[in-house]
Design a protein around this motif. Structure first.
Motif, mmCIF file in Angstrom:
data_model
loop_
_atom_site.group_PDB
_atom_site.id
_atom_site.type_symbol
_atom_site.label_atom_id
_atom_site.label_comp_id
_atom_site.label_asym_id
_atom_site.label_seq_id
_atom_site.Cartn_x
_atom_site.Cartn_y
_atom_site.Cartn_z
ATOM 1 N N VAL A 20 0.826 -1.210 0.000
ATOM 2 C CA VAL A 20 0.000 0.000 0.000
ATOM 3 C C VAL A 20 0.856 1.255 0.000
ATOM 4 C CG1 VAL A 20 -1.633 1.345 1.388
ATOM 5 C CG2 VAL A 20 -2.001 -1.103 1.081
ATOM 6 N N ASP A 21 1.910 1.286 0.826
ATOM 7 C CA ASP A 21 2.735 2.486 0.909
ATOM 8 C C ASP A 21 3.480 2.759 -0.395
ATOM 9 O OD1 ASP A 21 4.324 0.250 1.246
ATOM 10 O OD2 ASP A 21 5.674 1.180 2.689
ATOM 11 N N LEU A 52 -0.682 8.245 -6.880
ATOM 12 C CA LEU A 52 -1.438 9.481 -6.738
ATOM 13 C C LEU A 52 -0.647 10.668 -7.290
ATOM 14 C CD1 LEU A 52 -4.233 10.181 -5.421
ATOM 15 C CD2 LEU A 52 -2.949 10.989 -3.441
ATOM 16 N N TRP A 68 -7.716 8.811 -1.029
ATOM 17 C CA TRP A 68 -7.166 8.008 -2.125
ATOM 18 C C TRP A 68 -8.132 8.113 -3.300
ATOM 19 C CZ3 TRP A 68 -3.222 6.132 -4.433
ATOM 20 C CH2 TRP A 68 -3.209 4.903 -5.106
ATOM 21 N N PHE A 74 -8.900 2.788 -5.339
ATOM 22 C CA PHE A 74 -8.774 4.153 -5.849
ATOM 23 C C PHE A 74 -10.121 4.618 -6.404
ATOM 24 C CE2 PHE A 74 -7.802 7.314 -9.110
ATOM 25 C CZ PHE A 74 -6.976 8.182 -8.399
ATOM 26 N N LYS A 93 0.480 3.835 -3.259
ATOM 27 C CA LYS A 93 -0.131 5.162 -3.127
ATOM 28 C C LYS A 93 0.678 6.247 -3.842
ATOM 29 C CE LYS A 93 -0.281 5.419 1.337
ATOM 30 N NZ LYS A 93 -0.429 5.896 2.746
ATOM 31 N N TYR A 133 -6.479 -2.335 -0.403
ATOM 32 C CA TYR A 133 -5.816 -1.136 0.115
ATOM 33 C C TYR A 133 -6.169 -0.848 1.568
ATOM 34 C CZ TYR A 133 -4.205 3.779 -0.110
ATOM 35 O OH TYR A 133 -3.558 4.975 0.097
#
Length: 443
Positions: free
Chosen positions: A67-68, A74, A119, A109, A71, A155
């Protein structure tokens, strides 16, 4: 005390099951079903942050991206060439009657300006609400909008990831909290059904993440999805809104249409469609134009226009819609391979659309030679291939006239015993994709 508690839990289950089994669609919903059952052709759009790596919409799961790490998309996702008018016009020019748009896929997302999460697409450098732009353009051009919404999530921490079949490599720890996750979904669905005008339907996916694989004898979910609550919310907010769920099972109470993934109803070539075909609600096949749903930079395996038209005709012959997918580029542009095939399908439908739209399943299922569609007292034989100039078929109705659909040229025919008929195609101009013969019947 334990016995009393067990009795109470069973009673709640019975009440819940009863409320689902007694679902009665509204008159608006029944009218919407009727329209949907006549539409026959729609566009599926897989697009979002997952488009950036160019490795399909399952890239987070397939490459075990945490997840980190994920992201960071974005900061990269910047669809500066997105053009809602072009997207919707592409569908309309292809003869499509509705669009099913990804609003939130398994990577969580959101392609819309949700207040439930940071998100989301409005927090990219581009900063616009893609769902709002598409919704406004659909309403302007007279195309109905369906919204795809994922039940599963790779997520969020509160999704019950520990019991899921997918998303185990995205770095989440601990246990999910379905009560929290359910409220999140309800809040987002309320936004989608409140802020974007009339929505034709909600297309759910991901139920299968909490079940045994397709084809298993027992596919009971490992969690209580509380679909009755979700479905009741949707039908309350927009009574006409149709609900479909891509769980690869026989439809549940509260659902309004049944879909088949990468399959025509009843075929199961994809290994996902073991379910019985519903005889009480509209049907839909969702199929890719190449091998991928989301943008895949190395997927060159595009179906030909002929193959795509045959899919559309076969679906119509089974009384089903074809939901044909495109996976636009991360910059928002649509690949020419998609546009070219769709334009060619649109040109074909300008001539033959009457043999597809508003028809119902033929008196026989699709055959090697082609397909039968029906509308009132007109029977359409879609002949993909013939052996010579004589076409032989067992026909269940009394015939008034036979003609070539394109050009209305009358064709000679001969009635035989036991309901068989021979149609003379010697002087007919045969179409290399689909020679359509119209038979007017006496009913």
């Amino acid at each position: 005390m334990k016995k009393l508690l067990s009795t109470f839990i069973i009673l709640l289950f019975v009440i819940s099951a009863f409320s689902q089994s007694t679902y009665q669609p509204t008159q608006q919903n029944l009218e919407a079903r009727k329209w949907f059952d006549s539409a026959r052709f729609g566009m599926f759009i897989h697009w979002g942050a997952f488009s950036v790596p160019g490795d399909g919409e399952w890239v987070m799961n397939n490459r075990n991206i945490r997840v980190d790490e994920y992201k960071r998309l974005l900061q990269i996702f910047n669809p500066v060439d997105f053009d809602a008018h072009k997207w919707v016009s592409t569908a309309k020019n292809a003869g499509m009657q509705y669009i099913t748009l990804i609003t939130r896929h398994h990577d969580c997302f959101s392609d819309f300006d949700t207040k439930q999460s940071d998100w989301k697409i409005t927090n990219t450098h581009w900063g616009k609400d893609a769902v709002k732009l598409i919704a406004d353009e659909c309403h302007k051009q007279g195309i109905k909008l369906f919204v795809y919404y994922s039940l599963l999530d790779w997520y969020r921490e509160d999704y019950p990831h520990e019991t899921g079949r997918t998303g185990q490599g995205t770095g989440r720890k601990g246990k999910g909290d379905y009560a929290s996750y359910l409220q999140f979904m309800k809040n987002q669905l309320t936004e989608l059904l409140t802020n974007y005008g009339e929505i034709g339907g909600v297309w759910f996916d991901g139920y299968w993440d909490q079940t045994a694989p397709e084809g298993a004898a027992d596919r009971s979910p490992r969690i209580d999805w509380k679909l009755d609550e979700i479905y009741a919310l949707i039908h309350k907010l927009q009574p006409q809104c149709l609900i479909g769920n891509n769980h690869h099972m026989t439809p549940f109470p509260g659902e309004d249409f049944q879909m088949f993934e990468q399959d025509l109803p009843g075929e199961n070539k994809s290994g996902l469609s073991f379910q019985e075909i519903s005889t009480k609600m509209p049907l839909e096949s969702c199929i890719t134009m190449n091998d991928s749903w989301g943008f895949n930079i190395t997927d060159r395996n595009y179906k030909s226009t002929k193959e795509l038209i045959h899919l559309l005709v076969k679906d119509a012959g089974l009384g089903a819609n074809l939901l044909l997918n495109i996976g636009p580029l991360p910059n928002g542009d649509i690949q020419p391979e998609f546009i070219n095939h769709l334009n060619e399908m649109g040109e074909w439908l300008k001539t033959y659309g009457a043999t597809i739209y508003g028809t119902h399943a033929g008196f026989m299922k699709p055959q090697d030679w082609g397909v039968v569609t029906e509308k009132e007292n007109k029977i359409y034989l879609h002949i993909f291939k013939t052996d010579g100039d004589k076409f032989f078929i067992k026909f269940p109705y009394k015939i008034k006239a036979v003609k070539l659909f394109a050009g209305n040229k009358l064709l000679k025919f001969q009635l035989l015993q036991d309901g068989y008929v021979i149609i003379d195609l010697k002087d007919a101009e045969k179409n290399p994709i689909d020679t359509v013969v119209e038979i007017e019947t006496v009913k």
